[in-house]
Structures are given as C-alpha cells and as structure tokens.
Design a protein around this motif. Structure first.
Motif, PDB file in Angstrom:
ATOM      1  N   LEU A 389       0.819  -1.206   0.000  1.00 53.69           N
ATOM      2  CA  LEU A 389       0.000   0.000   0.000  1.00 53.69           C
ATOM      3  C   LEU A 389       0.859   1.264   0.000  1.00 53.69           C
ATOM      4  CD1 LEU A 389      -2.756  -1.199   2.489  1.00 53.69           C
ATOM      5  CD2 LEU A 389      -3.152  -0.467   0.132  1.00 53.69           C
ATOM      6  N   THR A 390       1.960   1.237   0.749  1.00 53.15           N
ATOM      7  CA  THR A 390       2.858   2.390   0.781  1.00 53.15           C
ATOM      8  C   THR A 390       3.470   2.629  -0.603  1.00 53.15           C
ATOM      9  OG1 THR A 390       3.389   1.922   3.097  1.00 53.15           O
ATOM     10  CG2 THR A 390       4.851   3.419   1.933  1.00 53.15           C
ATOM     11  N   ALA A 391       3.851   1.539  -1.270  1.00 51.16           N
ATOM     12  CA  ALA A 391       4.417   1.659  -2.624  1.00 51.16           C
ATOM     13  C   ALA A 391       3.385   2.238  -3.587  1.00 51.16           C
ATOM     14  CB  ALA A 391       4.887   0.287  -3.107  1.00 51.16           C
ATOM     15  N   PHE A 392       2.160   1.725  -3.526  1.00 48.91           N
ATOM     16  CA  PHE A 392       1.110   2.225  -4.407  1.00 48.91           C
ATOM     17  C   PHE A 392       0.858   3.715  -4.179  1.00 48.91           C
ATOM     18  CE2 PHE A 392      -1.291  -2.093  -4.884  1.00 48.91           C
ATOM     19  CZ  PHE A 392      -0.176  -2.611  -5.516  1.00 48.91           C
ATOM     20  N   LEU A 393       0.838   4.107  -2.924  1.00 49.41           N
ATOM     21  CA  LEU A 393       0.572   5.504  -2.565  1.00 49.41           C
ATOM     22  C   LEU A 393       1.630   6.432  -3.159  1.00 49.41           C
ATOM     23  CD1 LEU A 393      -0.587   6.645   0.965  1.00 49.41           C
ATOM     24  CD2 LEU A 393       1.032   7.993  -0.340  1.00 49.41           C
ATOM     25  N   LEU A 394       2.899   6.054  -3.014  1.00 48.13           N
ATOM     26  CA  LEU A 394       3.985   6.903  -3.502  1.00 48.13           C
ATOM     27  C   LEU A 394       4.027   6.968  -5.033  1.00 48.13           C
ATOM     28  CD1 LEU A 394       6.880   6.089  -1.017  1.00 48.13           C
ATOM     29  CD2 LEU A 394       5.604   8.216  -1.231  1.00 48.13           C
ATOM     30  N   VAL A 395       3.726   5.850  -5.692  1.00 47.12           N
ATOM     31  CA  VAL A 395       3.697   5.864  -7.157  1.00 47.12           C
ATOM     32  C   VAL A 395       2.587   6.784  -7.653  1.00 47.12           C
ATOM     33  CG1 VAL A 395       3.194   4.471  -9.211  1.00 47.12           C
ATOM     34  CG2 VAL A 395       4.749   3.604  -7.470  1.00 47.12           C
ATOM     35  N   SER A 396       1.432   6.736  -7.009  1.00 52.52           N
ATOM     36  CA  SER A 396       0.309   7.589  -7.400  1.00 52.52           C
ATOM     37  C   SER A 396       0.645   9.062  -7.196  1.00 52.52           C
ATOM     38  CB  SER A 396      -0.938   7.214  -6.593  1.00 52.52           C
ATOM     39  OG  SER A 396      -1.258   5.849  -6.779  1.00 52.52           O
ATOM     40  N   PHE A 397       1.286   9.373  -6.073  1.00 50.52           N
ATOM     41  CA  PHE A 397       1.699  10.746  -5.811  1.00 50.52           C
ATOM     42  C   PHE A 397       2.739  11.196  -6.830  1.00 50.52           C
ATOM     43  CE2 PHE A 397       4.535  13.830  -3.734  1.00 50.52           C
ATOM     44  CZ  PHE A 397       3.612  14.832  -3.448  1.00 50.52           C
ATOM     45  N   SER A 398       3.629  10.273  -7.222  1.00 52.87           N
ATOM     46  CA  SER A 398       4.674  10.597  -8.189  1.00 52.87           C
ATOM     47  C   SER A 398       4.102  10.967  -9.550  1.00 52.87           C
ATOM     48  CB  SER A 398       5.643   9.417  -8.337  1.00 52.87           C
ATOM     49  OG  SER A 398       6.331   9.167  -7.123  1.00 52.87           O
ATOM     50  N   ILE A 399       3.000  10.317  -9.933  1.00 60.41           N
ATOM     51  CA  ILE A 399       2.352  10.658 -11.210  1.00 60.41           C
ATOM     52  C   ILE A 399       1.882  12.112 -11.178  1.00 60.41           C
ATOM     53  CG2 ILE A 399       0.241  10.292 -12.565  1.00 60.41           C
ATOM     54  CD1 ILE A 399       2.368   8.290 -13.223  1.00 60.41           C
ATOM     55  N   LEU A 400       1.259  12.518 -10.081  1.00 58.80           N
ATOM     56  CA  LEU A 400       0.797  13.901  -9.951  1.00 58.80           C
ATOM     57  C   LEU A 400       1.958  14.883 -10.049  1.00 58.80           C
ATOM     58  CD1 LEU A 400      -1.799  13.550  -7.034  1.00 58.80           C
ATOM     59  CD2 LEU A 400      -2.304  13.944  -9.454  1.00 58.80           C
ATOM     60  N   ARG A 401       3.044  14.537  -9.354  1.00 60.85           N
ATOM     61  CA  ARG A 401       4.194  15.438  -9.322  1.00 60.85           C
ATOM     62  C   ARG A 401       4.875  15.532 -10.692  1.00 60.85           C
ATOM     63  NH1 ARG A 401       7.463  18.020  -5.870  1.00 60.85           N
ATOM     64  NH2 ARG A 401       9.682  18.137  -6.349  1.00 60.85           N
ATOM     65  N   LEU A 402       5.041  14.385 -11.349  1.00 60.94           N
ATOM     66  CA  LEU A 402       5.745  14.386 -12.628  1.00 60.94           C
ATOM     67  C   LEU A 402       4.927  15.075 -13.722  1.00 60.94           C
ATOM     68  CD1 LEU A 402       8.494  13.325 -13.555  1.00 60.94           C
ATOM     69  CD2 LEU A 402       7.336  11.326 -14.495  1.00 60.94           C
ATOM     70  N   ARG A 403       3.613  14.944 -13.662  1.00 58.80           N
ATOM     71  CA  ARG A 403       2.776  15.649 -14.640  1.00 58.80           C
ATOM     72  C   ARG A 403       2.942  17.165 -14.507  1.00 58.80           C
ATOM     73  NH1 ARG A 403      -1.738  13.197 -17.164  1.00 58.80           N
ATOM     74  NH2 ARG A 403      -1.198  11.022 -17.569  1.00 58.80           N
ATOM     75  N   LYS A 404       3.210  17.614 -13.284  1.00 58.56           N
ATOM     76  CA  LYS A 404       3.372  19.049 -13.045  1.00 58.56           C
ATOM     77  C   LYS A 404       4.784  19.521 -13.363  1.00 58.56           C
ATOM     78  CE  LYS A 404       2.697  22.625  -9.519  1.00 58.56           C
ATOM     79  NZ  LYS A 404       2.276  22.905  -8.112  1.00 58.56           N
ATOM     80  N   THR A 405       5.802  18.747 -12.956  1.00 55.61           N
ATOM     81  CA  THR A 405       7.190  19.197 -13.115  1.00 55.61           C
ATOM     82  C   THR A 405       7.751  18.921 -14.507  1.00 55.61           C
ATOM     83  OG1 THR A 405       7.991  17.095 -12.207  1.00 55.61           O
ATOM     84  CG2 THR A 405       7.686  18.939 -10.654  1.00 55.61           C
ATOM     85  N   GLN A 406       7.298  17.828 -15.164  1.00 54.96           N
ATOM     86  CA  GLN A 406       7.815  17.497 -16.497  1.00 54.96           C
ATOM     87  C   GLN A 406       6.645  17.098 -17.411  1.00 54.96           C
ATOM     88  OE1 GLN A 406      11.617  15.271 -16.650  1.00 54.96           O
ATOM     89  NE2 GLN A 406      11.447  15.073 -14.428  1.00 54.96           N
ATOM     90  N   PRO A 407       5.806  18.049 -17.738  1.00 56.64           N
ATOM     91  CA  PRO A 407       4.599  17.736 -18.522  1.00 56.64           C
ATOM     92  C   PRO A 407       4.885  17.302 -19.952  1.00 56.64           C
ATOM     93  CG  PRO A 407       4.877  20.108 -18.308  1.00 56.64           C
ATOM     94  CD  PRO A 407       5.899  19.487 -17.413  1.00 56.64           C
ATOM     95  N   ASN A 408       6.081  17.610 -20.473  1.00 56.69           N
ATOM     96  CA  ASN A 408       6.364  17.335 -21.885  1.00 56.69           C
ATOM     97  C   ASN A 408       7.116  16.028 -22.112  1.00 56.69           C
ATOM     98  OD1 ASN A 408       5.176  19.801 -22.708  1.00 56.69           O
ATOM     99  ND2 ASN A 408       7.059  20.895 -22.158  1.00 56.69           N
TER     100      ASN A 408
END
Length: 477
Positions: A389-408
């Motif tokens: 569950l901890t792994a799933f949580l961090l991967v999901s958060f990482s998607i949000l962050r990467l879409r914002k920091t490296q959208p291209n």
C-alpha cells in the motif's frame, strides 16, 4: 559528510536514463508471459486461504471486499502503467520514486519493497506447506510432526521446523537461478493449470449454491467489508512484480500496461466468483473450522471429495507461482538498488551463463527459506500489505508530481483522468492502511528505522549520484 536537503532529494533524470539505457538482463518476456506472471502472483494464497479468513470477517460481503481491493489496485495499476511504459529500468516503485521524489524517498520505498517480497515468499510458504501435507495425506503419507510447522505455529502441537516450506523455497531459488527464460516456461505451465483448477471449482460448486446463505449479505456491516478488504489486499500484489520486469520485457511501453490490466481484470473476476460461490454453498461461520483450506472444504462438505484433491493440487501450484514471482521481484528490486550504489554491489552481480542475478537470488532464497521454516508468520502477513500500500501511494503521488514538473516527457501510456485516478488511488491506499493493526505499523516503523541506519551509514556515500561517485565516473570516462 554533507547531508544537505539537495543530497537527500537528488533525483535520477529520466532523459539521461533513456539516453544511456543499457541492461545486462536478457529480454525474454512478452504480453502473455507478463500476464501469466501477474496471475501467478495474484492467484494463490488469496483465493485458496484468505477467502476463509475474509468470509469470517465480512460474511457473504467478502465478494464486495474483493471488488473494493481490486478498485484500489486498478487506480494504482493505471499509475504504475504510465511509469512502466516511460521508465526503462527495473525497480518498480523504487525507480519511479527516484525520478520524482528523490533518493531518500526512493531508498525508503525500495527498503519497504524488499521487506514486502521477502515476507510474502515466507508467508505463502507456510500455506503451501499446509496444502502439500493435505495432498500427501490423500495418499496415506505423513511427515513427522516435528517437521510439519514452525515452532509455536499450532497450539498444542510440538513442532520445530517446517520442512516443506523450507524445501519449496530452495527449489524455487534454484529455478530462478537458471534465468528468466526457464522461469517463465515453468510459471506459464503452472498458471494455466491453476486457472483450470479454479474454473473447475466454479463449475463444480455452483450447482450447490443456496441463495439463503447470502442472507444477511453484510452480517458485520461495512466495517467487516472494509476490514476484509484490507486483509485480502495481500492477494493483489502481482502487478507490482510485473513492473519489476521491465528490463527483461520486449516492447515494455506496450507490453507492461496491457499485462497489468489483463492480469488484474482476470483475477478480480475469479476472486469475486469464488467468494460468491463458497459463501453460497457453506454458511460463512462454518469456515472457522476450515480456515487453512476453505476451498477444498466447500467441496468436501458438498460431497465432492474427488474434486477436493484436485483443488489441493491447484493450491500447491498456485502458491508455488506466488512465491516464484515474489522472489523474482525481490531480486530485481535489490538489483536496481545495488546498481544505483544504495546497497552492496553483490546484489547486481549478473551470471554470464544464466543472465540472472544468481548471488542475490540465492541469498534471499535462503533467508526466506529459513524464515518460512522456523518463524510463525501469521501476524507478519500484514507487513506485506502495508509495504504494498505504501508503494502504491507513492507511485500515485509521483504521477501527480511528474505531470506538473515534467509535462512534456514522452509518455507511451498515459494514466487516464489525471488527477482523479491518482487522487483516488491515494485515498484508497490511505483508507486501507488505516484499517491495518497497530502492531503492523510498529513493526513497519522498526524496519524503516533499520533502513535509515543503512542509508546514512552506507547508501548516501556510495550512491551513484553522490559527488564522489559522479567524479569517479567522470574520471573513468
């Protein structure tokens, strides 16, 4: 030693990873192989053992519990799929976190995943041992009592060592050491057989269903359903192992997302069907007497003794593939961490003959075998859940962050409905984490504390992103 904020959160650059990508691992896996790998990890203990525990917790509402757990996994799998298609390195959530959240977070999740897979192998080996002994008993064979279970596993029974659990892990270790090509062949065969066994159970037992046994559907309310969902979540860790195989996969940008969603969909249908049938055939409270073998018990109570033996064989194969895939995932996580300098180089040493990390496979296999042979693991199974569950949580958060920091960034597969899907994944994981026992949290925190000692005494100095290692790499070029 400089422990600045920058050093703790230094990140891998995805562009550089793609430009410099080279793997010593052999590419052998296609969509079918990876789907079988996922099903191999998902269909096992969850369907043959945890259904009994879940029925006592949720009653006939167990089928809803499996759906809830599957929905949480679906949200997470869509997030995993974007990373798996985009990042070419093995390591699953560890590698994904390294590219978005920084080194110390990546180490924590890698350390967490190592615990998850290690205890998953050892925990499943105990269930495998029970079904194997039941299978032997059908032929009039019986092991000496002192070799049937870990000390203290069974009240009133004196036992010192779980020989079957120890032996099966060592056999799986030997198979994995031969390389991924041989491993996938054996896994595919066993998965096909166990799917056939599950389908045979469904078609055999469905005619004995009594709809009255489904009433009341929620004897313990939604609290029981949520509690069972947290417990049976253990059953759905398979697609995490799929993402660890990216360096051994042909066309990973297409193959990985397909196999993740296929394996999750197939297994969810089978779990819901089996839990509905078993609670429809047998009143759920009766499973207290058959907690270790609920599926075969359903058939025995229905007068289908011949089929119960077939189910025992299916359970043996099912749990074997779970251990196989989890130990495989364990070695690939440690391979990635070792290659990045965060743990010893031993774990990234590749055999020229088999193209597999044989040294780490043998080391983790022996550790898991010893744990399975000597330590009662009833309470430790939840450590697998908290790690997943901890792994799933961090991967999901990482998607949000990467879409914002490296959208291209080039994304061969894009998680749909962002930010809704990642946010729902995070909420689902947090909800299931809250439902875990306090003692599970305590053990998890202790494990993370040990990890922090390793990180600050070894990893931070040997990391390939540390100034010293970067300078050394530059000088070698």
């Amino acid at each position: 030693m400089d422990l600045t904020h920058t050093h703790l959160l230094r990140k891998k650059d995805i562009g550089e990873m793609l430009a410099n990508y080279h793997s010593p691992l052999k590419k052998e896996l296609k969509t079918f192989d990876l789907t079988m790998l996922g099903i191999g990890a998902i269909i096992g203990t969850g369907i043959f053992v945890l259904t009994g525990t879940g029925a006592l917790t949720a009653g006939p509402g167990l089928m809803i519990s499996f759906v809830l757990a599957a929905i949480a996994c679906l949200f997470a799998s869509l997030c995993y799929a974007e990373f798996a298609a985009m990042v070419p390195e093995s390591g699953s959530a560890y590698t994904y976190s390294y590219t978005t959240l920084g080194e110390i977070v990546a180490f924590i999740i890698g350390w967490d995943l190592m615990l998850e897979y290690l205890f998953a192998v050892s925990t499943v080996s105990a269930g495998w041992s029970g079904y194997f002994q039941s299978f032997l008993a059908g032929f009039g064979l019986k092991l000496p009592t002192i070799l049937t279970a870990a000390p203290g596993s069974t009240p009133g029974v004196t036992s010192y060592f779980n020989l079957p659990a120890f032996a099966i892990i060592l056999l799986i270790t030997c198979l994995l050491s031969l390389g991924v090509k041989e491993t996938k062949r054996v896994n595919n065969i066993m998965v096909i057989i166990k799917i056939a066994v599950v389908l045979l159970f469904i078609f055999t037992a469905i005619r004995f269903v009594k709809p009255a046994n489904w009433t009341p559907l929620l004897p313990y309310g939604m609290k029981g359903v949520f509690g069972a969902a947290s417990s049976v979540f253990f059953a759905f860790i398979g697609f995490d192992a799929i993402s660890s195989s990216v360096e051994e996969t042909l066309e990973p940008s297409k193959t990985l997302p397909r196999s993740m969603l296929l394996s999750l969909g197939i297994c969810t249908i089978l779990y819901v069907a089996v839990s509905a049938i078993m609670t429809g055939v047998v009143p759920f409270r009766m499973f207290a007497k058959y907690i270790d073998h609920p599926i075969s018990a359903v058939l025995v109570l229905s007068g289908q003794n011949w089929m119960a033996g077939v189910v025992d064989l299916g359970a043996i194969l099912g749990m074997t593939t779970v251990m196989l895939v989890c130990l495989y995932g364990q070695t690939r996580i440690s391979f990635s961490m070792s290659r990045d300098g965060l743990i010893s180089p031993l774990f990234s040493r590749i055999s020229k003959k088999s193209g597999a990390p044989v040294a780490s496979t043998v080391l983790f296999g022996v550790i898991a075998a010893v744990i399975g042979g000597f330590i009662p693991l009833a309470d430790l199974a939840e450590l697998v859940n908290i790690g997943t569950l901890t792994a799933f949580l961090l991967v999901s958060f990482s998607i949000l962050r990467l879409r914002k920091t490296q959208p291209n960034l080039r994304r061969p597969f894009r998680t749909p409905w962002v930010p809704f899907v990642p946010i729902m994944s995070i909420i689902s994981c947090i909800f299931l984490l809250i439902n875990l026992k306090p003692v599970t949290w305590l053990r998890f925190i202790i494990w993370l504390a040990i990890g922090m000692v390793v990180y600050f005494t070894y990893s931070i100095k040997h990391s390939k992103l540390s100034p010293a290692q970067l300078a050394k790499t530059k000088a070698e070029k």
